[in-house]
Design a protein around this motif. Sequence first.
Motif, mmCIF file in Angstrom:
data_model
loop_
_atom_site.group_PDB
_atom_site.id
_atom_site.type_symbol
_atom_site.label_atom_id
_atom_site.label_comp_id
_atom_site.label_asym_id
_atom_site.label_seq_id
_atom_site.Cartn_x
_atom_site.Cartn_y
_atom_site.Cartn_z
ATOM 1 N N THR A 140 -5.856 6.284 -0.754
ATOM 2 C CA THR A 140 -6.280 5.935 0.941
ATOM 3 C C THR A 140 -6.873 6.161 1.789
ATOM 4 N N GLU A 154 -1.440 8.802 7.113
ATOM 5 C CA GLU A 154 -2.915 8.104 6.677
ATOM 6 C C GLU A 154 -4.195 8.838 6.390
ATOM 7 N N GLU A 177 1.154 4.140 -2.997
ATOM 8 C CA GLU A 177 0.818 5.522 -3.006
ATOM 9 C C GLU A 177 1.564 6.816 -2.923
ATOM 10 N N HIS A 183 7.095 6.117 5.202
ATOM 11 C CA HIS A 183 6.155 4.746 5.678
ATOM 12 C C HIS A 183 6.791 3.511 5.030
ATOM 13 N N ALA A 184 7.287 3.552 3.952
ATOM 14 C CA ALA A 184 7.825 2.491 3.048
ATOM 15 C C ALA A 184 10.117 1.772 3.687
ATOM 16 N N GLN A 208 0.209 -1.176 0.276
ATOM 17 C CA GLN A 208 0.014 0.440 -0.072
ATOM 18 C C GLN A 208 0.928 1.213 -0.204
ATOM 19 N N GLU A 209 1.696 1.404 0.997
ATOM 20 C CA GLU A 209 2.639 2.460 0.692
ATOM 21 C C GLU A 209 2.860 2.910 -0.638
ATOM 22 N N TRP A 210 3.942 1.784 -0.925
ATOM 23 C CA TRP A 210 4.942 1.933 -2.528
ATOM 24 C C TRP A 210 3.895 2.119 -3.274
ATOM 25 N N GLU A 249 5.678 9.280 2.332
ATOM 26 C CA GLU A 249 5.519 7.485 1.833
ATOM 27 C C GLU A 249 6.728 6.746 1.942
ATOM 28 N N SER A 281 2.464 5.186 12.075
ATOM 29 C CA SER A 281 2.357 5.768 10.404
ATOM 30 C C SER A 281 0.978 5.820 9.918
#
Length: 465
Positions: free
Chosen positions: A210, A240, A135, A174-175, A131-133, A171, A236
């Motif tokens: 999101t 979001e 975004e 987060h990643a 999901q982070e990737w 992001e 994190s």
Amino acid sequence: MVALKVSTGAALLGFVARSLAVPVVSEATTTFSAEATPAVVPPDVPHTNVTSHGPYTGTPTTTGALLTDVLAASIAPLPPKPNPYPSDGELHAPEPAPYTPAGGTDTNGTIPDYKVKSDFDYESIALGLYQEWIELDLFHWGLATFSPEEFEEAGLTAEDRYLIEFMADQEVGHATLLSNILGPSAPVQCTYNYPVTNIREFIDFCQKLTRFGESGVYGFLNHLDAHDVGQLLLQSITTEARQQMIFRQFEGLFPMPVWFEVGIPQSWAWTLLAPYISSCPANQTRLAWQNYPAVYILNQPNPARINGSSAWNETTGPYTNTLSTADIKPEEDCSASKEVGVNCSPAITRNRSEPLSYPGRQVFLQWDEPGKPIGPNNSYITNTTVAQPTFAAWVTQLNVTYTPLQNVSDNTAYTIQPNVSTFAGDPGINGTMFLVLTDLDLYVTPYNISMLNPHVYGLALYQSG
């Protein structure tokens, strides 16, 4: 570390001298007792701007979710655990330290190690990393694809564009965090395919992406075996949540129309995410979560319309059911209006005179058969154990409310939007929420909602407000 020494007496003298128009005898001085030592900053996870976008056209080398021995078709429900705690406001055990009530998880001084501790943990965090990737790529892609003039025409200034860029930078963090938790096997960047052709569709897709990214984490966060990992993930996902609200504001929607944000199971989040991942490296870590068939909301409310509930077939596809602006005439476009209660151009907040949806509304649905390839490299296959859906589950805030499917024929049906509340004064159905087709009206609550999974046929996002 820099040590500062300030002559406070001289500073005070200088202030008095200036006040009384007397010549200044001395001024405050700053002296350095040591050289500044730069802090050691951990590196970001390797990442690039993805240059390839579009659907996958190759042949998958493997298919299906990651799998091992399966012990049962579903997990049998058990009664609640006994809870003898009286909840009377008194202390019932010695305090382990001053001002420290007894109890809590991992409060005995154990040093956290911030590593996953079970297959459940790994698969959940890996899903979060996918999901982070996406975004990170989506936000960069939108900025690169649409011109400043197109953003300006949609009411989004250079400062707004910088906010989107900053969210992409978030992001990266987060990643990096989730990659470090998982270690060398952590999923890496993929290529993606987005169902949008203009700025307004881009913003709508961002606020929907999101939405299920945030809700997907809420669904598993308190079930993690690694509570220390959960703490980092919590810090994190709260960011979001702010991103989702920003995109609602960019879309001219009321920023937070609910009292509680909903949590959903991992397989629901993966179902909604996977269609927009085109391809991943051949050795990419695979996921164990289910991909359900697609659901189309044929009269999905369209936030770009003055009368959003009058839309018919105005989405760019199933799953997220992102809005399409293709058939909106200028006189039906809420962003072209200057009238308060009608205008939906970007703003801190907007009230709409005509709600996007309402109790008693007929909602028309269509769904795919299972067995379709989907997701990275078309290597996952949609599946369900449900032969025929009979209910629509409205999953929102603290509630799961069922309404029967009516006039079921050839994978189509309609249902009626129910009139429910969480507590008095809070309409249960509002905001960007989840509409799930099931074969059973199973009683579930926010903490055990994954018990519904064996009864799910498919799901979609419903733009109820």
